[in-house]
Design a protein around this motif. Structure first.
Motif, mmCIF file in Angstrom:
data_model
loop_
_atom_site.group_PDB
_atom_site.id
_atom_site.type_symbol
_atom_site.label_atom_id
_atom_site.label_comp_id
_atom_site.label_asym_id
_atom_site.label_seq_id
_atom_site.Cartn_x
_atom_site.Cartn_y
_atom_site.Cartn_z
ATOM 1 N N THR A 29 32.827 41.548 -43.489
ATOM 2 C CA THR A 29 32.840 41.294 -42.047
ATOM 3 C C THR A 29 34.199 41.618 -41.457
ATOM 4 O OG1 THR A 29 33.452 38.965 -42.390
ATOM 5 C CG2 THR A 29 31.089 39.482 -42.239
ATOM 6 N N THR A 30 34.220 41.890 -40.164
ATOM 7 C CA THR A 30 35.473 42.217 -39.472
ATOM 8 C C THR A 30 36.380 40.993 -39.403
ATOM 9 O OG1 THR A 30 34.479 43.970 -38.155
ATOM 10 C CG2 THR A 30 36.465 42.931 -37.259
ATOM 11 N N ALA A 31 37.658 41.208 -39.653
ATOM 12 C CA ALA A 31 38.669 40.159 -39.518
ATOM 13 C C ALA A 31 39.488 40.417 -38.257
ATOM 14 C CB ALA A 31 39.577 40.117 -40.739
ATOM 15 N N LYS A 32 39.919 39.330 -37.636
ATOM 16 C CA LYS A 32 40.773 39.432 -36.452
ATOM 17 C C LYS A 32 41.887 38.403 -36.609
ATOM 18 C CE LYS A 32 38.805 40.101 -32.483
ATOM 19 N NZ LYS A 32 38.075 39.912 -31.207
ATOM 20 N N PHE A 33 43.122 38.842 -36.410
ATOM 21 C CA PHE A 33 44.232 37.914 -36.577
ATOM 22 C C PHE A 33 45.387 38.270 -35.645
ATOM 23 C CE2 PHE A 33 43.915 41.027 -39.970
ATOM 24 C CZ PHE A 33 45.163 41.623 -40.049
ATOM 25 N N ILE A 34 46.192 37.246 -35.354
ATOM 26 C CA ILE A 34 47.370 37.386 -34.502
ATOM 27 C C ILE A 34 48.608 37.381 -35.388
ATOM 28 C CG2 ILE A 34 48.840 36.218 -32.821
ATOM 29 C CD1 ILE A 34 46.637 37.280 -31.317
ATOM 30 N N ASN A 35 49.450 38.399 -35.237
ATOM 31 C CA ASN A 35 50.761 38.420 -35.878
ATOM 32 C C ASN A 35 51.812 38.083 -34.822
ATOM 33 O OD1 ASN A 35 49.429 39.348 -38.143
ATOM 34 N ND2 ASN A 35 50.018 41.471 -37.860
#
Length: 210
Positions: free
Chosen positions: A152-158
């Protein structure tokens, strides 16, 4: 004459580098852009809408898709020592090994699962599988990567400890900047054909992640 103890001198030099390597400290609440009137700056000045409805760009594959909010496109960050990048990582995509010379990085996973790792100055690899809600810290200047090896697609904030953290992506730095083949051949212990193929692949690649 007065002599510095070597340990004290080393500590002083390290502290000096840390001071000069950080963002300038403000003497006001925030920095007003040249030619602007502080009283005329409303909430729009302090808002970055670029993350709204941000999705992966299929043409970026096999790299992740990123949207930066840093000093280059968000003037309100000037002098505040912080910035962010939204990363969308479809299955099988990677944020290649890279460094941020001016900032530590705090990764917060919004959704999905992603593998992350960094290599410290003892050449020790520290890796972790992050899931939704996890935080992970990457110390300043260390080589690190993110890889979605899941379905599944991952989404994250750096988030970064600088308004202008900078980025040097290792594949581009090594094989896309014109370093002499002889240097690379001797450094990696391979023949020139391998170096040529790596340079050719990097030349056809997409823009670096962040």
């Amino acid at each position: 004459s007065k002599h510095w103890h070597p340990l004290l001198l080393a500590t002083f030099c390290l502290q000096s580098l840390q001071v000069f390597g950080s963002d300038p400290e403000l003497t006001s609440d925030f920095k007003v852009p040249d030619g602007e009137n502080a009283t005329a700056l409303d909430g729009n000045f302090f808002t970055f809408p670029g993350f709204r409805n941000f999705t992966a760009n299929p043409s970026d594959a096999p790299l992740v898709t990123t949207m930066r909010a840093d000093l280059s496109n968000f003037a309100a960050l000037d002098g505040l020592g912080i910035s962010s990048t939204l990363v969308v990582a479809p299955p099988g995509t990677v944020n290649p090994p890279h460094v941020h010379p001016r900032a530590s990085e705090l990764v917060f996973v919004l959704e999905g699962t992603v593998d992350i790792g960094f290599v410290d100055t003892t050449n020790t690899l520290r890796t972790q599988t992050l899931k939704e809600g996890d935080l992970f810290i990457v110390p300043r200047g260390l080589v690190h990567f993110q890889f979605n090896n899941y379905q599944t697609t991952a989404k994250f904030i750096n988030s970064f400890s600088s308004a202008s953290p900078g980025v040097a992506r290792l594949p581009t730095t090594l094989f896309g900047t014109g370093i002499a083949d002889a240097v690379l051949v001797k450094s990696f212990g391979v023949n020139a054909d391998v170096i040529d193929k790596l340079q050719e692949a990097e030349g056809a690649g997409t823009q670096p992640g962040y």
